[in-house]
Design a protein around this motif. Structure first.
Motif: not given
Length: 130
Positions: A24, A26-28, A30-32, A34-35, A37-38
């Motif tokens: 998981k 890699e998923t975390y 990517k989410s990290y 995205t957040h 960047t936001s």
């Protein structure tokens, strides 16, 4: 193998759980990203006074710059954590396999010795006659 008492079923359960969790990462990550960047986008910008024509905005602002620099360092750490988890899991599997193969080799050697022809020379040292 003095001091070793591995339980393969327990090891298998731990490796499965750890592998699922490590998978998981890699998923975390990517989410990290995205957040992060936001957050950088939402932080806004500052207006450069007198620094450019027409008072243009500095690209991204100070908070965005700080987040970007933080992300560079954090990305390296995340990659290290993922690589370390993978190597640790592989090492645990390899060590357990070697242990189990050693057990099988020792068992086979014991069996070979037990099935061998007994030495009936009672004059050899170590053979008890009583």
């Amino acid at each position: 193998m003095t001091g070793w008492d591995l339980k393969p079923q327990g090891i298998q359960g731990v490796l499965k759980t750890t592998g699922e969790t490590a998978g998981k990462i890699e998923t975390y990550a990517k989410s990290y990203g995205t957040h992060l960047t936001s957050a950088a986008t939402s932080a806004g910008t500052i207006t450069a006074e007198g620094g450019g024509e027409g008072g243009e905005k500095a690209g991204g602002g100070l908070v965005a710059l700080a987040l970007s620099q933080y992300a560079e360092h954090a990305t390296t750490d995340l990659k290290f954590i993922a690589a370390r988890a993978g190597k640790s899991l592989t090492g645990a599997v390899d060590a357990t396999t070697a242990y189990l193969n050693g057990d099988l080799e020792m068992a086979a050697e014991s069996q070979r010795k037990a099935l061998g022809i007994p030495d009936l020379d009672l004059t050899k040292p170590g053979v008890q006659t009583k």
